[in-house]
Design a protein around this motif. Structure first.
Motif, short mmCIF file in Angstrom:
data_model
loop_
_atom_site.label_atom_id
_atom_site.label_comp_id
_atom_site.label_asym_id
_atom_site.label_seq_id
_atom_site.Cartn_x
_atom_site.Cartn_y
_atom_site.Cartn_z
N TRP A 32 6.88 48.92 1.64
CA TRP A 32 7.49 49.29 0.36
C TRP A 32 7.24 50.75 0.02
O TRP A 32 7.99 51.35 -0.76
N GLU A 35 9.54 55.25 0.76
CA GLU A 35 10.63 55.63 -0.14
C GLU A 35 11.57 56.66 0.46
O GLU A 35 12.70 56.81 0.00
N LEU A 38 14.15 54.03 2.18
CA LEU A 38 14.91 53.29 1.16
C LEU A 38 14.20 53.46 -0.17
O LEU A 38 12.97 53.38 -0.23
N LEU A 40 12.91 52.45 -3.96
CA LEU A 40 12.38 51.20 -4.53
C LEU A 40 13.51 50.39 -5.15
O LEU A 40 13.53 49.16 -5.06
N ASP A 42 16.65 50.25 -4.12
CA ASP A 42 17.39 49.58 -3.05
C ASP A 42 16.56 48.47 -2.40
O ASP A 42 17.09 47.40 -2.08
N ARG A 43 15.27 48.70 -2.21
CA ARG A 43 14.41 47.65 -1.65
C ARG A 43 14.40 46.43 -2.57
O ARG A 43 14.42 45.29 -2.10
N SER A 44 14.39 46.67 -3.87
CA SER A 44 14.43 45.55 -4.82
C SER A 44 15.74 44.78 -4.71
O SER A 44 15.74 43.55 -4.70
N ILE A 46 17.71 44.49 -2.11
CA ILE A 46 17.71 43.76 -0.84
C ILE A 46 16.78 42.55 -0.92
O ILE A 46 17.14 41.45 -0.49
N THR A 47 15.61 42.74 -1.49
CA THR A 47 14.64 41.65 -1.58
C THR A 47 15.16 40.54 -2.49
O THR A 47 15.04 39.35 -2.15
N HIS A 63 10.11 39.23 -8.17
CA HIS A 63 10.82 40.41 -7.66
C HIS A 63 11.91 40.89 -8.62
O HIS A 63 12.25 42.07 -8.61
N ASN A 70 11.57 48.92 -11.12
CA ASN A 70 12.09 49.88 -10.15
C ASN A 70 13.47 50.42 -10.52
O ASN A 70 14.14 51.05 -9.71
#
Length: 109
Positions: A32, A35, A38, A40, A42-44, A46-47, A63, A70
């Protein structure tokens, strides 16, 4: 900047210390924190998509809350869930939408 994650150690440190360390140090500490690869945000996104489509609703709520921190907006999350409904199933989307309402319900976008 990623906030230091301690959920693994806080919840499972005594019971499963290695698992807790992998959660906090590898997943959140190494993955994570990338950065530059990706954001934060975008990671959120996707997750959240992954957790919703797999039906992992306890983790999804956590999440969604993290995604809000985020920078995800209510409108983005509602659109994401509505879009995924046609790929992952209406029942999963319905459940996810209820959790999103709990997390983002008072937000006006």
């Amino acid at each position: 900047m990623v906030k230091k994650q301690t959920a693994g150690r806080d919840n499972l440190g005594d019971f499963a210390p290695k698992f807790a360390a992998l959660n906090d140090d590898v997943l959140f500490g190494e993955v994570w924190s990338r950065e530059d690869k990706l954001s934060l945000h975008d990671r959120s996104m996707i997750t959240i998509a992954s957790l919703m489509t797999s039906g992992s609703f306890p983790q999804l709520k956590a999440h969604l809350q993290m995604g809000k921190q985020n920078g995800l907006t209510k409108d983005e999350v509602v659109e994401e869930i509505a879009h995924l409904a046609f790929y992952a199933g209406w029942a999963k989307a319905w459940s996810a939408m209820g959790l999103a309402k709990e997390v983002f319900g008072d937000d006006a976008d």
